[in-house]
Scaffold this active site. Sequence first.
Site, mmCIF file in Angstrom:
data_model
loop_
_atom_site.group_PDB
_atom_site.id
_atom_site.type_symbol
_atom_site.label_atom_id
_atom_site.label_comp_id
_atom_site.label_asym_id
_atom_site.label_seq_id
_atom_site.Cartn_x
_atom_site.Cartn_y
_atom_site.Cartn_z
ATOM 1 N N GLU A 326 0.703 -1.423 0.155
ATOM 2 C CA GLU A 326 -0.067 -0.080 0.017
ATOM 3 C C GLU A 326 0.777 1.228 -0.147
ATOM 4 O O GLU A 326 0.499 2.382 0.548
ATOM 5 C CB GLU A 326 -0.739 0.072 1.188
ATOM 6 C CG GLU A 326 -1.947 -1.013 1.143
ATOM 7 C CD GLU A 326 -3.154 -1.393 2.375
ATOM 8 O OE1 GLU A 326 -4.225 -1.399 1.981
ATOM 9 O OE2 GLU A 326 -2.416 -0.919 3.549
HETATM 10 C C1 ACM Z 1 -2.377 -5.373 3.565
HETATM 11 O O1 ACM Z 1 -3.381 -5.716 4.001
HETATM 12 N N1 ACM Z 1 -2.297 -4.073 3.256
HETATM 13 C C2 ACM Z 1 -1.237 -6.156 3.883
#
Ligand code: ACM
Length: 698
Positions: A326
């Site tokens: 992310e």
């Molecule tokens: C995640 O759920 N961003 C690893």
Amino acid sequence: MTIKKSLVLFVVLMCVALWVSVANAQQAAPTPQINLMPVPASVTFHPERLTVDASFKVATRGHSDDRLKAAIARFVKRLEGRTVLTFEPGLAVDDQMTQLIVHCDGPGRNVPSVAENESYRIDITRRQAILKAPTVVGAIRGLETLLQLLNADRNGYFLPGVLIEDQPRFPWRGLMIDIARHFQTMETLKRNLDAMAAVKLNVFHWHLTEDQGFRVESKKYPKLHQLGSDGNYYTQEQVKEVIAYARDRGIRVVPEFDIPGHSTSWLVGYPELGSAPGPYTIERRPGIFEPALDPTREEVYKFLDGFLSEMAALFPDEYLHIGGDENEGKQWDRNPAIQAFMKEKGIKDNHALQAYFNTRLLKILQKNNKKMIGWDEILQPELPKDIVIHSWRGTAALAEAARKGYHGILSNGYYIDLIQPASQHYAADPLPADSTLTPEQAKHVLGGEATMWAEWVTPETIDSRIWPRTAAIAERLWSPRTVTDVNDMYRRMAIVSLQLEELGLMHKRNQDMMLRRLARHEDIGPLQTLVSVIEPVKEYRRYQMRPQTMLSPLTGVVDAALPDAEGARRFTWMVKEFLADAPRYQLYRAELTQMLAEWQESGAELGPMIDRSPALKEIKPLTKGLSEMGDVGLEAISYLRLGQPPTREWREATTLKLDEAAKPYAALEFMVVPAVKQLVQAAVEIGQPRRAPASSTQ
Ligand code: ACM
């Protein structure tokens, strides 16, 4: 037909019959009526029993060491606790009179490893139980099975006659705990390690850094934990204590330092590592944030070299998790120096820039003899094949990595923070039956991990978000793929759930305590009735409905409510049986009537309770829903009993009530609305031609 011919025919027919029954057995894979979880690879019962009384003794044979002795001592203590028997202290001499022989061939790996042999064999006869294992970890797994085998009747406690030959389906069976969003005490970690061992999980993935907290002591860069943690971090001594505790239970500890994104807390003490000037403060909100390490500056790699080398020496596992998820690269987009660097190096986008970052990280890890593990996003062709891809995106991503020759583990489907039922997690398989991977490619799929993301958990509530549902995931990762009977899973999980309490887990007991605090009163009956049929809203809706920060108390009804609400599951199941019993409508009618009457009553009693406890005000709309579902359910049952269809007015009013009850309030939702609707629908259909009843498998 001659005798000879008929004999041949008879033998042929017998063979066919035998083959069919074996084939059926394999196909249907009936889970034996046992209370073992995870279900072992092979179990054969025989009709005898080994008595467990005050004369119970344990001896070792073959290899023995401190770790094995400690495991046996813990086993004996739990056996004593359950039976209220006092055994003679210490190990016995190995003789015909010793009830349990633990026969270990060798110590196994010094540092718990993904290559550890965890197999074991248990042979119980009326004279003796023999647990045989090639390694101490195998013996530790077998001791947990023995505790689950303990049974009793009016003659006392006993271990059933059985031959078990067991080994895991996958070598990597983990639980990730995010202790960064909310810090967890040492006691919390230890009791969860005990619970993990009880269901044969073998990797504790320690998510140590986040935007919301930097939680491990760094002697080299002390401002990391000093300024990034509000004082809530683990000292290096505590880290060693956790690693030793886990090793004692055959559990690896894989640390995660999530970079380059998810890194705000690093930048509070060291803003110069960031891709924007700062200053930075610890993030208090949930979500995805912009701060990211600057992948273009040599000082950043020098810092990471220093920090990761320090951590590599602290954590003995061969893997180190670098996160990598992310990172949206918004800070990178806005930084002219980073843009110039990309242009100069011919780096075409942020994904490629993160790949460059990972390649630099890899060198640091390799220098420290560590293998890299990271989330899906890190997958790129330049990385060596010994890295592990941790898939939060799904089995397709995992399979793609495996096809390319990368090892992988699955977490998609095992996000226990999303409050989904155990049955849903149970259905997720790292190597599903329809997988198109070749056997060679399938070997790259190492297993999976349950992920306890910690936006909404404290030491008071975390156990209830992890357990007992994680036992279902543990079974998926240990037991043969054919073990899929959901009802039997729930039956066994309920038993294991109680056994976890003996290890100090608070997943059950804390609910009543929290309700008493909310009610400001000892009598919490009506509140218990309500929480038995509601659950926190699923996925990421909680924050939208009921915004809080990392500093908020997690002590509301939504925190006391549990996934897989037991009352709701029981009600739903009884309604199905009741409706299948048409036109008698006798089965479970008394129980359903009582339950619905309780809803009516509790809904009314909650009013005065809420008036005394302002913290309960947010659930007021739910009390109305509870009462009204009680009314509607009782009325529907009464129509069905009389065989009289309800009026159109009743039907319309009921639809409105149920639509209202289906709306979540205070981030809580009723889990019984569909079952009540089924009762109503059946009443509405009285006198109409009946459809074939739905298949009664859940
Ligand atoms: C995640 O759920 N961003 C690893």
